[in-house]
Design an enzyme around this catalytic site. Sequence first.
Site, PDB file in Angstrom:
ATOM      1  CE1 TYR A 285      -6.247   1.360  -4.926  1.00  0.00           C
ATOM      2  CE2 TYR A 285      -8.184   1.715  -3.578  1.00  0.00           C
ATOM      3  CZ  TYR A 285      -6.825   1.834  -3.760  1.00  0.00           C
ATOM      4  OH  TYR A 285      -6.056   2.411  -2.796  1.00  0.00           O
ATOM      5  CB  THR A 326      -2.390   5.078  -9.673  1.00  0.00           C
ATOM      6  OG1 THR A 326      -1.427   4.968  -8.610  1.00  0.00           O
ATOM      7  CG2 THR A 326      -1.700   5.109 -11.018  1.00  0.00           C
ATOM      8  CG  ASP A 327      -7.183   4.926  -5.014  1.00  0.00           C
ATOM      9  OD1 ASP A 327      -6.565   5.241  -3.987  1.00  0.00           O
ATOM     10  OD2 ASP A 327      -8.425   4.947  -5.100  1.00  0.00           O
ATOM     11  CD1 TRP A 328      -1.650   5.389  -0.491  1.00  0.00           C
ATOM     12  CD2 TRP A 328      -2.253   6.579  -2.257  1.00  0.00           C
ATOM     13  NE1 TRP A 328      -1.129   6.667  -0.345  1.00  0.00           N
ATOM     14  CE2 TRP A 328      -1.482   7.414  -1.413  1.00  0.00           C
ATOM     15  CE3 TRP A 328      -2.723   7.119  -3.454  1.00  0.00           C
ATOM     16  CZ2 TRP A 328      -1.189   8.742  -1.709  1.00  0.00           C
ATOM     17  CZ3 TRP A 328      -2.434   8.448  -3.758  1.00  0.00           C
ATOM     18  CH2 TRP A 328      -1.681   9.236  -2.897  1.00  0.00           C
TER      19      TRP A 328
END
Length: 616
Positions: A285, A326-328
């Site tokens: 992130y 991607t991260d969440w």
Amino acid sequence: MHPVRKTSPEGVEYRDLNGNGRMDPFEDPRRSVEERVADLLPRLSLEEKVGLMFQTVIEAGADGTVKEAPGDISKSGTSEVVLRKHLTHFNVHALDDARMAARWHNALQAIAEQAPHGIPVTISTDPRHAFIENAGASFAAKAFSQWPESLGLAALRDAALVREFGDIARQEYCAVGIRAALHPTLDLATEPRWARQSGTFGQDPDLVTELAVAYLQGFQQDSLGAGSVACTSKHFPGGGPQKDGEDAHFPYGREQVYPGDRFADHLKPFPPIIAAGTAAIMPYYGMPIALDIDGEKIEEVGFGFNKQIITGLLRGTLGYDGVVVTDWELVNDNHVGDQVLPARAWGVEHLDPAARMELIIEAGADQFGGEECVELLLELVAQGRVSESRIDESVRRLLAVKFRLGLFDDPFVDEDAAAQTVGRKDFRDAGYAAQARSVTVLQNGAHGRPPVLPLARDQRVYAENISADAVAALGEQVDRPEDADVALVRLMAPFDPRSDLFLESWFHQGSLDFQPGLASRLARIAAHCPLVIDVVLDRPAVLTPLLPLASALVGSYGTSDAALVDALTCTIAPVGRLPFDLPRSMEQVRRHGEDVPGYDDPLFAFGHGLSVIPTV
């Protein structure tokens, strides 16, 4: 439902996934992955292709059924998200019983068979073989064999053991249908206040690299195949140096900084993990601040939005052509109960969700973590902002992993085998031994106190934060230090409790100082009997005030009470060595550069760990 399992005129067993009564090339198990992908891709509708580019949370019914309504975290019912939105990648949370987990997985795959081309589902998970329960990062082992956190594996300095752990975890995952791991974590534990250190292999880039590759090889085996668990290595290009140690899950922790100019250290584990064949990579992130790479200033946007990092560095310089997920929740705000959590769109908060999604695709990512907003991507294609050929580029990568895992040929699992495999005795025994062996002896006699380790059994024991059963293995539990032969106290590394935002209470952040009254209270115990202290080092606590009080001081990183007692008595000798420096004070921490591994003058240095000679 399609009559899926058939035999071709040539006698080849296959799954008739599109229900047309013949074995098409993508259904032919004899063909190469490249041939099968090339045949399937043009058959797919745009909606099916777009669905492949999303991976979100799914919740399993405790009785082995699928949930057909939104859950506590999942946004849609199962059939809705599989058959209407065409998602085929899901991150599962709670799985308490192996047989029920296998039953649920099979029910989910049966629903996926009803889709136009029967694309099988890939189930992923965050780590679930240790102790920390954090819905944003990891889960406690429960039915699975229980091991130390990754920091504890790092304390053992044993790549062969790490590969053994990966192989055992692989077998347990596969038994219940989990075929993708959202790990290993390659971040360096250089910032002592950061909440995610327990999932790392410590501060040293060389040790992190060696153990991460062994971990990957345990999960994926020598190459990605029908017995593998596909790994998502994270967080590119190294997620450890968070400003002031604040985590980038939260708006106040969005900045990633490099005051020591040590970006290369944090990047170092990634080329070897790419060479070892990691199936996927996840950017963090974090939003880099004042980062310059080879004279090029890096845009100050989250790494998932950053074309210089994903396309330029990862795909270009490092030559990576696998999946980038991607991260969440980078796109949409997340609604949990009555809270609205802002999308982790650091540096691009001003953009609307469609523009954020467009930027992520332009940056070079293949899949959106924590999202299921397929209509948004379909609209971007309809508007000409994202080309279908760009969609195809990502879908090729995603399909190739499914084919390599053998999911198109047989995605189902055996409930009886799942019950027999998950938590198998030899797996549990190996994890238990690693828990005990990873304990790190920091001090054993000092400040005028004689050594007390290994502890003798059959003593009178005063204990705090230790189960009665574990104390009973040492001797008789007494209620007062005055009546004890030895005192045994377990402490968590300190943190500042926070609970305003969803997930926040699970993240141990802030000060590493113990409360001022603790030392005084422990001194009263130590005045009556030898005091043995264990500190659970999910972060490198400031242990300075404990040294004059403890006859023995040890650190652990995910060790049950029983395993701790076995370590302290040398029933299983503790051989752990520190995976990071321990600071002398919070002032030293505050002066320390977030990206710099270790201190000039630590309280205990990386690699410290005393030997304890077992009694005969």
